[in-house]
Motif scaffolding. Structure first.
Motif, PDB file in Angstrom:
ATOM      1  N   LEU A   1       0.929  -1.276   0.123  1.00  0.00           N
ATOM      2  CA  LEU A   1       0.016   0.049   0.109  1.00  0.00           C
ATOM      3  C   LEU A   1       0.849   1.350  -0.132  1.00  0.00           C
ATOM      4  CD1 LEU A   1      -2.813  -1.156   2.450  1.00  0.00           C
ATOM      5  CD2 LEU A   1      -3.173  -0.859  -0.008  1.00  0.00           C
ATOM      6  N   LEU A   2       1.840   1.152   0.842  1.00  0.00           N
ATOM      7  CA  LEU A   2       2.922   2.264   0.908  1.00  0.00           C
ATOM      8  C   LEU A   2       3.372   2.872  -0.467  1.00  0.00           C
ATOM      9  CD1 LEU A   2       4.603   1.935   4.320  1.00  0.00           C
ATOM     10  CD2 LEU A   2       2.477   3.342   3.781  1.00  0.00           C
ATOM     11  N   GLN A   3       3.427   1.895  -1.496  1.00  0.00           N
ATOM     12  CA  GLN A   3       4.078   2.126  -2.840  1.00  0.00           C
ATOM     13  C   GLN A   3       3.292   3.234  -3.306  1.00  0.00           C
ATOM     14  OE1 GLN A   3       4.556  -1.699  -4.862  1.00  0.00           O
ATOM     15  NE2 GLN A   3       6.123  -2.377  -3.563  1.00  0.00           N
ATOM     16  N   HIS A   4       1.931   3.186  -3.027  1.00  0.00           N
ATOM     17  CA  HIS A   4       1.036   4.230  -3.704  1.00  0.00           C
ATOM     18  C   HIS A   4       0.750   5.468  -2.970  1.00  0.00           C
ATOM     19  CE1 HIS A   4       0.396   0.938  -6.427  1.00  0.00           C
ATOM     20  NE2 HIS A   4       0.029   0.056  -5.375  1.00  0.00           N
ATOM     21  N   LEU A   5       1.414   5.621  -1.874  1.00  0.00           N
ATOM     22  CA  LEU A   5       1.159   6.648  -0.925  1.00  0.00           C
ATOM     23  C   LEU A   5       1.910   7.794  -1.194  1.00  0.00           C
ATOM     24  CD1 LEU A   5       0.772   4.846   2.591  1.00  0.00           C
ATOM     25  CD2 LEU A   5      -0.913   5.435   0.995  1.00  0.00           C
ATOM     26  N   ASP A   6       1.541   9.019  -0.833  1.00  0.00           N
ATOM     27  CA  ASP A   6       2.285  10.229  -1.133  1.00  0.00           C
ATOM     28  C   ASP A   6       3.439  10.519  -0.046  1.00  0.00           C
ATOM     29  OD1 ASP A   6       2.698  12.579  -2.007  1.00  0.00           O
ATOM     30  OD2 ASP A   6       1.032  13.931  -1.009  1.00  0.00           O
ATOM     31  N   ARG A   7       4.525  11.008  -0.526  1.00  0.00           N
ATOM     32  CA  ARG A   7       5.619  11.225   0.014  1.00  0.00           C
ATOM     33  C   ARG A   7       6.113  12.669   0.059  1.00  0.00           C
ATOM     34  NH1 ARG A   7       8.627   6.624   1.845  1.00  0.00           N
ATOM     35  NH2 ARG A   7       7.666   4.501   1.186  1.00  0.00           N
ATOM     36  N   LYS A   8       6.454  13.144   1.291  1.00  0.00           N
ATOM     37  CA  LYS A   8       6.979  14.578   1.399  1.00  0.00           C
ATOM     38  C   LYS A   8       8.124  14.689   2.041  1.00  0.00           C
ATOM     39  CE  LYS A   8       2.347  16.488   0.425  1.00  0.00           C
ATOM     40  NZ  LYS A   8       2.651  17.280  -0.655  1.00  0.00           N
ATOM     41  N   LEU A   9       8.913  15.983   1.696  1.00  0.00           N
ATOM     42  CA  LEU A   9      10.073  15.967   2.529  1.00  0.00           C
ATOM     43  C   LEU A   9       9.632  17.191   3.637  1.00  0.00           C
ATOM     44  CD1 LEU A   9      13.110  15.373   2.738  1.00  0.00           C
ATOM     45  CD2 LEU A   9      13.853  17.039   1.353  1.00  0.00           C
ATOM     46  N   LEU A  10       9.459  16.940   4.995  1.00  0.00           N
ATOM     47  CA  LEU A  10       8.807  17.572   5.866  1.00  0.00           C
ATOM     48  C   LEU A  10       9.447  17.761   7.109  1.00  0.00           C
ATOM     49  CD1 LEU A  10       5.000  16.784   5.473  1.00  0.00           C
ATOM     50  CD2 LEU A  10       6.326  18.579   4.347  1.00  0.00           C
ATOM     51  N   ALA A  11       9.409  18.840   7.965  1.00  0.00           N
ATOM     52  CA  ALA A  11       9.994  18.944   9.372  1.00  0.00           C
ATOM     53  C   ALA A  11       8.833  18.757  10.109  1.00  0.00           C
ATOM     54  CB  ALA A  11      10.614  20.366   9.582  1.00  0.00           C
ATOM     55  N   ILE A  12       9.246  17.779  10.990  1.00  0.00           N
ATOM     56  CA  ILE A  12       8.078  17.352  12.000  1.00  0.00           C
ATOM     57  C   ILE A  12       8.725  17.868  13.608  1.00  0.00           C
ATOM     58  CG2 ILE A  12       7.028  15.409  13.043  1.00  0.00           C
ATOM     59  CD1 ILE A  12       6.388  15.562  10.171  1.00  0.00           C
ATOM     60  N   MET A  13       7.588  18.463  14.045  1.00  0.00           N
ATOM     61  CA  MET A  13       7.804  18.846  15.595  1.00  0.00           C
ATOM     62  C   MET A  13       6.875  18.040  16.435  1.00  0.00           C
ATOM     63  SD  MET A  13       7.260  22.549  17.278  1.00  0.00           S
ATOM     64  CE  MET A  13       5.665  22.839  17.112  1.00  0.00           C
ATOM     65  N   ALA A  14       7.419  17.317  17.410  1.00  0.00           N
ATOM     66  CA  ALA A  14       6.765  16.809  18.362  1.00  0.00           C
ATOM     67  C   ALA A  14       6.976  17.571  20.070  1.00  0.00           C
ATOM     68  CB  ALA A  14       7.091  15.373  18.676  1.00  0.00           C
ATOM     69  N   ALA A  15       5.805  17.935  20.619  1.00  0.00           N
ATOM     70  CA  ALA A  15       5.742  18.669  21.776  1.00  0.00           C
ATOM     71  C   ALA A  15       4.781  18.161  22.729  1.00  0.00           C
ATOM     72  CB  ALA A  15       5.361  20.108  21.429  1.00  0.00           C
ATOM     73  N   ASP A  16       5.358  17.890  23.928  1.00  0.00           N
ATOM     74  CA  ASP A  16       4.721  17.413  25.106  1.00  0.00           C
ATOM     75  C   ASP A  16       4.838  18.326  26.389  1.00  0.00           C
ATOM     76  OD1 ASP A  16       3.365  14.702  25.652  1.00  0.00           O
ATOM     77  OD2 ASP A  16       4.759  15.048  27.401  1.00  0.00           O
ATOM     78  N   ILE A  17       3.723  18.290  26.938  1.00  0.00           N
ATOM     79  CA  ILE A  17       3.868  19.035  28.338  1.00  0.00           C
ATOM     80  C   ILE A  17       4.617  18.329  29.427  1.00  0.00           C
ATOM     81  CG2 ILE A  17       2.447  20.172  30.219  1.00  0.00           C
ATOM     82  CD1 ILE A  17       0.529  20.981  28.300  1.00  0.00           C
ATOM     83  N   VAL A  18       5.387  18.765  30.238  1.00  0.00           N
ATOM     84  CA  VAL A  18       6.082  18.115  31.366  1.00  0.00           C
ATOM     85  C   VAL A  18       5.116  17.905  32.491  1.00  0.00           C
ATOM     86  CG1 VAL A  18       8.204  18.262  32.975  1.00  0.00           C
ATOM     87  CG2 VAL A  18       8.297  19.169  30.498  1.00  0.00           C
ATOM     88  N   GLY A  19       5.086  16.491  32.887  1.00  0.00           N
ATOM     89  CA  GLY A  19       4.605  16.545  34.135  1.00  0.00           C
ATOM     90  C   GLY A  19       2.929  16.430  34.072  1.00  0.00           C
ATOM     91  N   TYR A  20       2.446  16.335  32.738  1.00  0.00           N
ATOM     92  CA  TYR A  20       1.056  16.215  32.727  1.00  0.00           C
ATOM     93  C   TYR A  20       0.156  15.428  33.624  1.00  0.00           C
ATOM     94  CZ  TYR A  20      -3.595  16.541  30.111  1.00  0.00           C
ATOM     95  OH  TYR A  20      -4.738  16.537  29.863  1.00  0.00           O
ATOM     96  N   SER A  21       0.661  14.194  33.611  1.00  0.00           N
ATOM     97  CA  SER A  21      -0.103  13.068  34.246  1.00  0.00           C
ATOM     98  C   SER A  21      -0.240  13.565  35.769  1.00  0.00           C
ATOM     99  CB  SER A  21       0.563  11.680  34.113  1.00  0.00           C
ATOM    100  OG  SER A  21       0.565  11.243  32.759  1.00  0.00           O
ATOM    101  N   ARG A  22       1.081  13.795  36.199  1.00  0.00           N
ATOM    102  CA  ARG A  22       0.997  14.402  37.830  1.00  0.00           C
ATOM    103  C   ARG A  22       0.007  15.331  38.019  1.00  0.00           C
ATOM    104  NH1 ARG A  22       3.312  18.524  39.545  1.00  0.00           N
ATOM    105  NH2 ARG A  22       4.693  18.830  37.980  1.00  0.00           N
ATOM    106  N   MET A  23       0.035  16.427  37.148  1.00  0.00           N
ATOM    107  CA  MET A  23      -0.943  17.503  37.255  1.00  0.00           C
ATOM    108  C   MET A  23      -2.368  17.238  37.216  1.00  0.00           C
ATOM    109  SD  MET A  23       1.018  21.124  35.423  1.00  0.00           S
ATOM    110  CE  MET A  23       1.251  19.788  33.886  1.00  0.00           C
ATOM    111  N   MET A  24      -2.594  16.298  36.212  1.00  0.00           N
ATOM    112  CA  MET A  24      -3.950  15.635  36.114  1.00  0.00           C
ATOM    113  C   MET A  24      -4.551  15.012  37.312  1.00  0.00           C
ATOM    114  SD  MET A  24      -5.858  16.176  33.223  1.00  0.00           S
ATOM    115  CE  MET A  24      -6.874  14.999  33.086  1.00  0.00           C
TER     116      MET A  24
END
Length: 421
Positions: A239-262
């Motif tokens: 399936l991936l042979q037919h998927l669209d490919r792009k050259l992109l920058a990916i940013m992953a962000a996550d809040i510190v200590g979120y589970s403790r605060m919840m």
């Protein structure tokens, strides 16, 4: 490699992608296997419980037979004690000899009846019990008769009863019937002990069988899962042979200590998370970023260039630092941010590939309020942004086959924003 690419055009992610469908089908296969294993285990546990109960009953029967044998010995011993006391008294006239006689007579009747109740589960003992009752009653009568005559001073009459041999005949009869009862109980003991051993053996075999069956089913499940995974991987590759490919920058962000605060205050944490999203979403949009997915406190964003991604990350960290200045330290909300650039697969508004995975793995390596980037990102931005990079070396990260060269970014948000302005 150029640092700017055409802007990503990502639609809102759908709940069902190719990978999710494959995972669902594999999960269905494992669910059926799990149900089958559970049914087998329940049946085997039921059988094991039944065998265990039978073994317990056999053990109780053995203990019951041992108790009967002890009562046989007690009855015989009490009659012998009574006879010894009677003869000692007849010969000496000393009441001291009547102590074992009186003690034996006081408990003999109750022990004979207890023995009768104990052997009542064996019909072959009924005749022996009847004979024992009769002989014991006659023996006790003979003993009382001689003792009473000796007490009355008629020593000759008492000795005459003793010498006529009736007491010996009765005692021999008692010993004979008790021996028959003992032999019968020993025979029954052998049968019950064999039953207990068989039950124990069957239980052991059931436990071993359960363990082997569980292991076998586990192997079958693993092999089926591996076959399913290989099939799914082959289907995905096709399936991936037919998927669209792009050259992109990916940013992953996550809040510190979120589970403790919840855990501390869900309502307040969710309210502050909404405020944070209201704060950072416009920043992402201003740098032409496209939010791919959000899950609670985490955000995955795609950019057309590494420059756009780092500028957005710096501005977000600066905005969060400014907001935190007005709050107590315990209430600070800070992001960790990881950035990677490379070839990604775009399908149904979602992004896939090692580029995405590496960005997600770099995020937890960043300091609270900091940014961690890959070497590819560093190479794109180092000549165009006045930033300092701390080389973390090549790191082995989860689910990534090759080591990742990573850098921590040291920056002053105010300076960076002024330079961009």
């Amino acid at each position: 490699m150029a640092s700017d690419f055409s802007a990503p055009k990502l639609s809102r992610p759908k709940t069902s992608t190719v990978i999710r469908r494959i995972s669902y089908e594999a999960g269905q296969n494992l669910r059926l296997i799990t149900v089958g294993v559970a049914v087998f285990i329940i049946l085997l546990l039921g059988a094991s419980f039944w065998v265990s109960k039978k073994g317990q009953e056999a053990d109780e029967a053995v203990a019951h037979t041992v108790h009967n044998e002890r009562l046989i010995s007690v009855v015989q011993s009490q009659l012998q004690d009574a006879e010894i006391g009677q003869r000692g008294y007849l010969l000496t006239g000393d009441p001291f000899y009547l102590e074992p006689y009186d003690k034996a007579l006081s408990g003999l009747g109750a022990n004979v009846e207890s023995l009768a109740v104990g052997v009542s589960d064996n019909r072959r003992q009924d005749g022996n019990v009847a004979v024992l009752r009769s002989l014991a009653a006659q023996k006790l009568s003979e003993l009382r008769q001689t003792v009473e005559r000796r007490r009355a001073g008629d020593e000759a009459a008492a000795v005459a009863v003793l010498r006529n041999g009736q007491g010996k005949v009765l005692m021999d009869g008692v010993r004979d019937v008790l021996e028959r009862m003992r032999v019968e109980e020993e025979s029954l003991m052998t049968v019950r002990a064999n039953q207990a051993r068989r039950a124990g053996f069957v239980l052991e075999m059931m436990v071993i069988g359960l363990a082997l069956l569980t292991a076998l089913l586990g192997v079958i499940a693993v092999r089926a899962s591996l076959r399913r995974a290989r099939s799914a991987e082959a289907s995905r590759d096709e399936l991936l042979q037919h998927l669209d490919r792009k050259l992109l920058a990916i940013m992953a962000a996550d809040i510190v200590g979120y589970s403790r605060m919840m855990e501390g205050d869900e309502t307040q944490t969710l309210s502050r998370l909404k405020d944070v999203r209201d704060r950072i979403d416009p920043i992402i949009a201003s740098h032409s970023g496209s939010i791919v997915t959000t899950a609670g406190d985490s955000v995955l964003v795609a950019f057309a260039s590494a420059l756009s991604a780092i500028d957005c990350a710096v501005e977000i960290q600066g905005a969060m630092a400014a907001d935190n200045e007005e709050l107590p330290e315990a209430e600070h909300l800070m992001f960790r941010i990881g950035i990677n650039v490379g070839d990604v697969i775009v399908q149904d508004g979602d992004v896939f590939g090692d580029t995405v995975n590496v960005a997600a793995r770099l995020e937890p390596m960043a300091d609270p309020g900091g940014i961690c980037i890959s070497r590819a990102v560093r190479d794109h931005i180092r000549k165009q942004r006045h930033l300092t990079f701390d080389d973390l070396g090549f790191l082995k990260v989860k689910n990534i086959a090759h080591p990742v060269s990573a850098f921590k970014v040291r920056f002053d948000p105010a300076v960076q924003l002024e330079a961009l302005g």
